[in-house]
Scaffold this motif. Sequence first.
Motif, PDB file in Angstrom:
ATOM      1  N   ILE A 281       8.720   9.880   0.815  1.00  0.00           N
ATOM      2  CA  ILE A 281       9.713   9.616  -0.229  1.00  0.00           C
ATOM      3  C   ILE A 281       9.087   8.802  -1.358  1.00  0.00           C
ATOM      4  CG2 ILE A 281      11.873   8.405  -0.712  1.00  0.00           C
ATOM      5  CD1 ILE A 281      12.768   9.099   2.117  1.00  0.00           C
ATOM      6  N   LEU A 282       8.321   7.774  -1.000  1.00  0.00           N
ATOM      7  CA  LEU A 282       7.683   6.940  -2.022  1.00  0.00           C
ATOM      8  C   LEU A 282       6.717   7.739  -2.872  1.00  0.00           C
ATOM      9  CD1 LEU A 282       7.017   3.701   0.079  1.00  0.00           C
ATOM     10  CD2 LEU A 282       8.678   3.960  -1.777  1.00  0.00           C
ATOM     11  N   ARG A 283       5.978   8.649  -2.229  1.00  0.00           N
ATOM     12  CA  ARG A 283       5.023   9.472  -2.990  1.00  0.00           C
ATOM     13  C   ARG A 283       5.744  10.405  -3.958  1.00  0.00           C
ATOM     14  NH1 ARG A 283       0.000  10.523  -1.481  1.00  0.00           N
ATOM     15  NH2 ARG A 283      -0.019  11.425  -3.590  1.00  0.00           N
ATOM     16  N   THR A 284       6.867  11.004  -3.502  1.00  0.00           N
ATOM     17  CA  THR A 284       7.620  11.911  -4.385  1.00  0.00           C
ATOM     18  C   THR A 284       8.279  11.151  -5.528  1.00  0.00           C
ATOM     19  OG1 THR A 284       9.553  11.703  -2.949  1.00  0.00           O
ATOM     20  CG2 THR A 284       8.077  13.559  -2.536  1.00  0.00           C
ATOM     21  N   MET A 285       8.510   9.856  -5.343  1.00  0.00           N
ATOM     22  CA  MET A 285       9.089   9.029  -6.406  1.00  0.00           C
ATOM     23  C   MET A 285       8.032   8.573  -7.411  1.00  0.00           C
ATOM     24  SD  MET A 285      11.689   6.696  -4.148  1.00  0.00           S
ATOM     25  CE  MET A 285      12.080   5.637  -5.546  1.00  0.00           C
ATOM     26  N   GLY A 286       6.760   8.890  -7.113  1.00  0.00           N
ATOM     27  CA  GLY A 286       5.714   8.572  -8.072  1.00  0.00           C
ATOM     28  C   GLY A 286       4.742   7.496  -7.630  1.00  0.00           C
ATOM     29  N   LEU A 287       4.880   6.975  -6.411  1.00  0.00           N
ATOM     30  CA  LEU A 287       3.957   5.956  -5.936  1.00  0.00           C
ATOM     31  C   LEU A 287       2.580   6.588  -5.702  1.00  0.00           C
ATOM     32  CD1 LEU A 287       4.443   2.924  -5.303  1.00  0.00           C
ATOM     33  CD2 LEU A 287       4.390   3.534  -2.895  1.00  0.00           C
ATOM     34  N   THR A 288       1.526   5.982  -6.214  1.00  0.00           N
ATOM     35  CA  THR A 288       0.182   6.560  -6.116  1.00  0.00           C
ATOM     36  C   THR A 288      -0.425   6.289  -4.743  1.00  0.00           C
ATOM     37  OG1 THR A 288      -0.850   4.551  -6.951  1.00  0.00           O
ATOM     38  CG2 THR A 288      -0.145   6.185  -8.585  1.00  0.00           C
TER      39      THR A 288
ATOM     40  N   VAL B 158       0.104   3.051  -2.051  1.00  0.00           N
ATOM     41  CA  VAL B 158       0.405   3.175  -0.621  1.00  0.00           C
ATOM     42  C   VAL B 158      -0.661   2.466   0.203  1.00  0.00           C
ATOM     43  CG1 VAL B 158       0.695   4.789   1.306  1.00  0.00           C
ATOM     44  CG2 VAL B 158       1.673   5.329  -0.935  1.00  0.00           C
ATOM     45  N   LEU B 159      -1.931   2.640  -0.215  1.00  0.00           N
ATOM     46  CA  LEU B 159      -3.020   1.978   0.511  1.00  0.00           C
ATOM     47  C   LEU B 159      -2.843   0.459   0.458  1.00  0.00           C
ATOM     48  CD1 LEU B 159      -6.734   2.927   0.529  1.00  0.00           C
ATOM     49  CD2 LEU B 159      -6.119   0.573   0.025  1.00  0.00           C
ATOM     50  N   ARG B 160      -2.451  -0.052  -0.725  1.00  0.00           N
ATOM     51  CA  ARG B 160      -2.281  -1.493  -0.848  1.00  0.00           C
ATOM     52  C   ARG B 160      -1.141  -2.006   0.025  1.00  0.00           C
ATOM     53  NH1 ARG B 160      -3.571  -0.407  -6.241  1.00  0.00           N
ATOM     54  NH2 ARG B 160      -1.372  -0.357  -6.861  1.00  0.00           N
ATOM     55  N   VAL B 161      -0.062  -1.212   0.151  1.00  0.00           N
ATOM     56  CA  VAL B 161       1.073  -1.628   0.982  1.00  0.00           C
ATOM     57  C   VAL B 161       0.626  -1.878   2.419  1.00  0.00           C
ATOM     58  CG1 VAL B 161       3.234  -0.857   2.050  1.00  0.00           C
ATOM     59  CG2 VAL B 161       2.880  -0.558  -0.420  1.00  0.00           C
ATOM     60  N   PHE B 162      -0.079  -0.901   2.981  1.00  0.00           N
ATOM     61  CA  PHE B 162      -0.467  -1.029   4.384  1.00  0.00           C
ATOM     62  C   PHE B 162      -1.683  -1.946   4.573  1.00  0.00           C
ATOM     63  CE2 PHE B 162       2.091   2.794   4.316  1.00  0.00           C
ATOM     64  CZ  PHE B 162       2.879   2.619   5.439  1.00  0.00           C
ATOM     65  N   PHE B 163      -2.508  -2.056   3.522  1.00  0.00           N
ATOM     66  CA  PHE B 163      -3.609  -3.018   3.605  1.00  0.00           C
ATOM     67  C   PHE B 163      -3.053  -4.437   3.647  1.00  0.00           C
ATOM     68  CE2 PHE B 163      -6.691  -5.905   1.702  1.00  0.00           C
ATOM     69  CZ  PHE B 163      -7.822  -5.628   2.454  1.00  0.00           C
ATOM     70  N   ILE B 164      -2.021  -4.696   2.844  1.00  0.00           N
ATOM     71  CA  ILE B 164      -1.407  -6.030   2.854  1.00  0.00           C
ATOM     72  C   ILE B 164      -0.782  -6.313   4.209  1.00  0.00           C
ATOM     73  CG2 ILE B 164       0.474  -7.405   1.886  1.00  0.00           C
ATOM     74  CD1 ILE B 164      -0.087  -6.053  -0.811  1.00  0.00           C
TER      75      ILE B 164
ATOM     76  N   ALA C  61      -4.907   2.213   6.631  1.00  0.00           N
ATOM     77  CA  ALA C  61      -4.284   2.188   5.304  1.00  0.00           C
ATOM     78  C   ALA C  61      -4.702   3.419   4.501  1.00  0.00           C
ATOM     79  CB  ALA C  61      -4.669   0.910   4.573  1.00  0.00           C
ATOM     80  N   ARG C  62      -5.952   3.828   4.607  1.00  0.00           N
ATOM     81  CA  ARG C  62      -6.406   5.035   3.914  1.00  0.00           C
ATOM     82  C   ARG C  62      -5.730   6.279   4.473  1.00  0.00           C
ATOM     83  NH1 ARG C  62     -12.701   5.635   3.596  1.00  0.00           N
ATOM     84  NH2 ARG C  62     -11.997   7.472   2.438  1.00  0.00           N
ATOM     85  N   ARG C  63      -5.513   6.295   5.783  1.00  0.00           N
ATOM     86  CA  ARG C  63      -4.826   7.432   6.397  1.00  0.00           C
ATOM     87  C   ARG C  63      -3.411   7.565   5.847  1.00  0.00           C
ATOM     88  NH1 ARG C  63      -3.291   8.035  12.834  1.00  0.00           N
ATOM     89  NH2 ARG C  63      -2.150  10.017  12.627  1.00  0.00           N
ATOM     90  N   ALA C  64      -2.733   6.422   5.667  1.00  0.00           N
ATOM     91  CA  ALA C  64      -1.376   6.453   5.111  1.00  0.00           C
ATOM     92  C   ALA C  64      -1.399   6.917   3.656  1.00  0.00           C
ATOM     93  CB  ALA C  64      -0.755   5.064   5.213  1.00  0.00           C
ATOM     94  N   ALA C  65      -2.406   6.455   2.901  1.00  0.00           N
ATOM     95  CA  ALA C  65      -2.473   6.810   1.487  1.00  0.00           C
ATOM     96  C   ALA C  65      -2.741   8.299   1.287  1.00  0.00           C
ATOM     97  CB  ALA C  65      -3.555   5.983   0.801  1.00  0.00           C
ATOM     98  N   ARG C  66      -3.477   8.925   2.186  1.00  0.00           N
ATOM     99  CA  ARG C  66      -3.834  10.334   2.051  1.00  0.00           C
ATOM    100  C   ARG C  66      -2.806  11.272   2.684  1.00  0.00           C
ATOM    101  NH1 ARG C  66     -10.393  10.262   3.254  1.00  0.00           N
ATOM    102  NH2 ARG C  66     -10.964   8.994   1.426  1.00  0.00           N
TER     103      ARG C  66
END
Length: 415
Positions: free
Chosen positions: A305-312, A316-322, A400-405
């Motif tokens: 959902i976040l990706r379809t809303m325009g989140l890069t 996403v990587l930063r969210v899970f890295f944090i 975090a990279r897995r989530a971002a991709r």
Amino acid sequence: MIAWRYLRAKRAEGGVSIMTWISLIGITLAVAALIITLAVRAGFRAEFVDTILGANAHVTVFNSITVDDSGRTSRVMEDYKEKAERIRQIPGVTRVAPLIKGQVMANNRQYNTGAQVFGISLEDLKGIPRIASGEDQIGNIDDFDRGVAIGKGIANTLGLGVGDKIKLISPNGTKTAFGVSPRVKVYEVVYIFSVGRYDIDGIRIYMPFKEAQSFFNREGVADELEVMVAEPEKVDDMALDLLRAGGDRTVLWTWRDASGAFLRALTVEDNVMFVLMSVLVLIAAMNIISGLVMLVKNKGRDIGILRTMGLTEGSVLRVFFICGALTGLLGTLFGVILGCLFALYFDPILAFVSGASGGQVWDASVRGIYKLPALLQFKDVMSAIALSLGLSFIVTIFPARRAARMNPVEALRYE
């Protein structure tokens, strides 16, 4: 905001709070254990080196062996006064003391023990830090000229106190027509010292220099010179000056030569202990991966959902890295606090453990020194912090990279 919301999420909401707590506690204990280990190792080394430098010569100057016409060997110094005066002129030398050394049998009633006698003047004896001062010293060192000073270990073995008599027996005594007869003499114990080293306190006796010359047949000579310097760590840099001042036949034996092998073994052990404890921190940090993998799996729909809303992907990587890095950061912070508190109050904790176990946890006869201090050093704390944060940040990158991709279409296919 999103990362903090995920960390606080309850399990019913798809969060992994239990795994987060396990990771946090694991890193806290691992970092604390690393800091405590480094502090104890640093304290042991500092105490061991201090007992060496505080009770022994930083450099021992003696003559090489000579052989006379009858085949007898000798290394005594006839010109010890002149040689000592030349060495005193060297910059960095704080004290030079002529010594007489000999092995004896010490006796009191039915008790016997071997001992090493050091013949030294009162002024020079007062210049030895661990002998002249300390909490465990008994008697008055100013009375040294009318008796002998003995180590606490000898006093305990022979059952002696200040004012008691000790009998010293030397096998190299008076020459007679029937051979060499042992020399036996009784001295008053005027001072009992403790340098913090079991092996020194258990064998060492100090005797007035003139009396030692007479007792060991060293009239007019000395066996060696005990040299103290201002910077013992740089004693090797002074070797050439000491050899020049000593003249021909001069041989040097530094404190590094005497204890270098043990200190090198301590260095190797310190490095091995750091590696082992680093593995413990790594294992604790690996729990972060488990928690993040589960978090990414549970939040797959949210990611789509976040990706379809325009989140890069980077966002996403930063969210899970944090999420992972914050766990490592808090675990490291709590671990530093726990480890530093444990190191600062190490002595009462060790005393409590000894009392609770009903025995002596620290055996001086095995480990050489009487106490195990913990020395908290800034560089050790910083190395533990850097290691913990570094490992926590590194292991966080992969999930975090897995989530971002993650493909948003695949994430929402079945929703």
